[in-house]
Design a protein around this motif. Sequence first.
Motif, PDB file in Angstrom:
ATOM      1  N   PHE A  98      45.741   1.346 -12.396  1.00 60.38           N
ATOM      2  CA  PHE A  98      45.946  -0.124 -11.572  1.00 60.38           C
ATOM      3  C   PHE A  98      46.024  -1.196 -12.333  1.00 60.38           C
ATOM      4  N   THR A  99      45.258  -1.428 -13.549  1.00 61.53           N
ATOM      5  CA  THR A  99      45.199  -2.663 -14.183  1.00 61.53           C
ATOM      6  C   THR A  99      46.259  -2.588 -15.459  1.00 61.53           C
ATOM      7  N   GLY A 100      46.342  -1.386 -16.076  1.00 62.92           N
ATOM      8  CA  GLY A 100      47.354  -1.237 -17.134  1.00 62.92           C
ATOM      9  C   GLY A 100      46.260  -1.339 -18.509  1.00 62.92           C
ATOM     10  N   GLN A 101      44.880  -1.314 -18.217  1.00 60.16           N
ATOM     11  CA  GLN A 101      44.107  -1.421 -19.430  1.00 60.16           C
ATOM     12  C   GLN A 101      43.868  -0.060 -20.098  1.00 60.16           C
ATOM     13  N   ILE A 102      43.824  -0.015 -21.281  1.00 58.37           N
ATOM     14  CA  ILE A 102      43.430   1.065 -21.980  1.00 58.37           C
ATOM     15  C   ILE A 102      42.019   0.957 -22.552  1.00 58.37           C
ATOM     16  N   TYR A 103      41.303   1.949 -22.494  1.00 59.04           N
ATOM     17  CA  TYR A 103      39.718   2.199 -22.879  1.00 59.04           C
ATOM     18  C   TYR A 103      39.547   2.889 -24.043  1.00 59.04           C
ATOM     19  N   ARG A 104      38.771   2.488 -25.024  1.00 56.67           N
ATOM     20  CA  ARG A 104      38.477   3.228 -26.017  1.00 56.67           C
ATOM     21  C   ARG A 104      37.003   3.820 -25.758  1.00 56.67           C
ATOM     22  N   ILE A 105      36.427   5.048 -25.653  1.00 55.52           N
ATOM     23  CA  ILE A 105      35.156   5.348 -25.279  1.00 55.52           C
ATOM     24  C   ILE A 105      34.805   6.295 -26.412  1.00 55.52           C
ATOM     25  N   PRO A 106      33.562   5.860 -26.984  1.00 60.17           N
ATOM     26  CA  PRO A 106      32.897   6.330 -28.418  1.00 60.17           C
ATOM     27  C   PRO A 106      32.385   7.905 -27.807  1.00 60.17           C
ATOM     28  N   LEU A 107      32.493   9.046 -28.687  1.00 58.12           N
ATOM     29  CA  LEU A 107      32.049  10.240 -28.072  1.00 58.12           C
ATOM     30  C   LEU A 107      30.430  10.224 -28.093  1.00 58.12           C
ATOM     31  N   ASP A 108      29.895   9.376 -29.083  1.00 64.38           N
ATOM     32  CA  ASP A 108      28.541   9.362 -29.128  1.00 64.38           C
ATOM     33  C   ASP A 108      27.541   8.396 -28.349  1.00 64.38           C
ATOM     34  N   ASP A 109      28.579   7.642 -27.655  1.00 65.71           N
ATOM     35  CA  ASP A 109      27.787   6.558 -26.870  1.00 65.71           C
ATOM     36  C   ASP A 109      28.842   6.207 -25.828  1.00 65.71           C
ATOM     37  N   PRO A 110      29.179   7.312 -24.902  1.00 67.33           N
ATOM     38  CA  PRO A 110      30.225   7.349 -23.649  1.00 67.33           C
ATOM     39  C   PRO A 110      30.082   6.210 -22.785  1.00 67.33           C
ATOM     40  N   GLY A 111      28.694   5.720 -22.668  1.00 63.23           N
ATOM     41  CA  GLY A 111      28.596   4.552 -21.684  1.00 63.23           C
ATOM     42  C   GLY A 111      29.062   3.120 -22.043  1.00 63.23           C
ATOM     43  N   HIS A 112      29.382   3.210 -23.246  1.00 61.88           N
ATOM     44  CA  HIS A 112      29.481   1.598 -23.648  1.00 61.88           C
ATOM     45  C   HIS A 112      30.988   1.913 -24.331  1.00 61.88           C
ATOM     46  N   TRP A 113      31.920   1.749 -23.352  1.00 66.13           N
ATOM     47  CA  TRP A 113      33.425   1.832 -23.730  1.00 66.13           C
ATOM     48  C   TRP A 113      33.780   0.400 -23.660  1.00 66.13           C
ATOM     49  N   THR A 114      35.169  -0.034 -24.426  1.00 59.89           N
ATOM     50  CA  THR A 114      35.748  -1.088 -24.726  1.00 59.89           C
ATOM     51  C   THR A 114      37.115  -1.200 -24.329  1.00 59.89           C
TER      52      THR A 114
END
Length: 309
Positions: A196-212
């Motif tokens: 919906f928003t067009g945002q792209i998220y980066r998810i670290p594999l070793d800490d997936p709860g802290h995406w940016t």
Amino acid sequence: MRSMSMGFGAAGMAAAVLAGMVSSAVAQAAPASECDGWRMDTVAQGLGNAENLETDGNGGFFVSSLDVHKLYDIDAAGTVTVVRDDFSSGPGALQRDGSTLYVGGGMTDGTVGVHALDTATGAVTHVTNLVGNGLLRLPNGDMLTTWVGTEGSPPAGVSAYHHDTGVVQPNWSPVPRSEGLALSPDGTAVYTDDLFTGQIYRIPLDDPGHWTIAGRIGGIVPGDDDLTMTQTGILYVAAHIGGSIDRLDPATGATCSIATGISWGWTGPSSVRIGPDGDGWALYVTAFDGTFRRIRPPAGIDLTPVQTD
């Protein structure tokens, strides 16, 4: 991408879009040398709601079609062959590892989720009940899926299937409205897009709860549906509603459209992948208008895909 009509209402969608626009900085434009001069042509047509694609290892592509419940193989010349037509739902997401093609959907034997198709023998094995819009097989053999929540059930972010134990981890990363999945060049993170928003998220594999947030595709509701990444760290995103393929540099947030007017609204682009084109590489795009397209880059663009094995 599946239809939104069964999920969020207009008010919820507007709120999500507004939140994304407020929380995202205005994206800068990518250099014209990276955005201009791409050439698009049609490889095949009449594929129904073409949902996803994956290289077949022989210069062509596997393509899944939701409404006609078929899996196709399309060779480099554009010849279309039906691989299987015994799906009760889907097929949808696709990922290949050697001669094994992982397919998301339901089979007429009653099994639902991810299935492993031996492309050499035709044998099909049920892997997991985990279903999703997007599918990514990690180098260690684990799989990630997305569930955007427009099909009448709540969003499930990115979920994980651990191949060694068979354990399914729902909401492994609770990103909102996640659709496509792409592995970073260094193998330490995955990228996903917000429908919906067009945002792209980066998810670290070793800490997936802290995406940016890595950036945002332009437009009020671009409808990011899928994305693919080059070895140089550039993302190409299929904007389903906007009818475009967009370039995003996560390092700078710079973005632009490299192809527009593909088809838009519900018939727009559903998936984008890098694949072989003679001695080089090109982008290949499926869309719900039933067309499979190729987009060739101008000279000097490096489209070498991320190596996942």
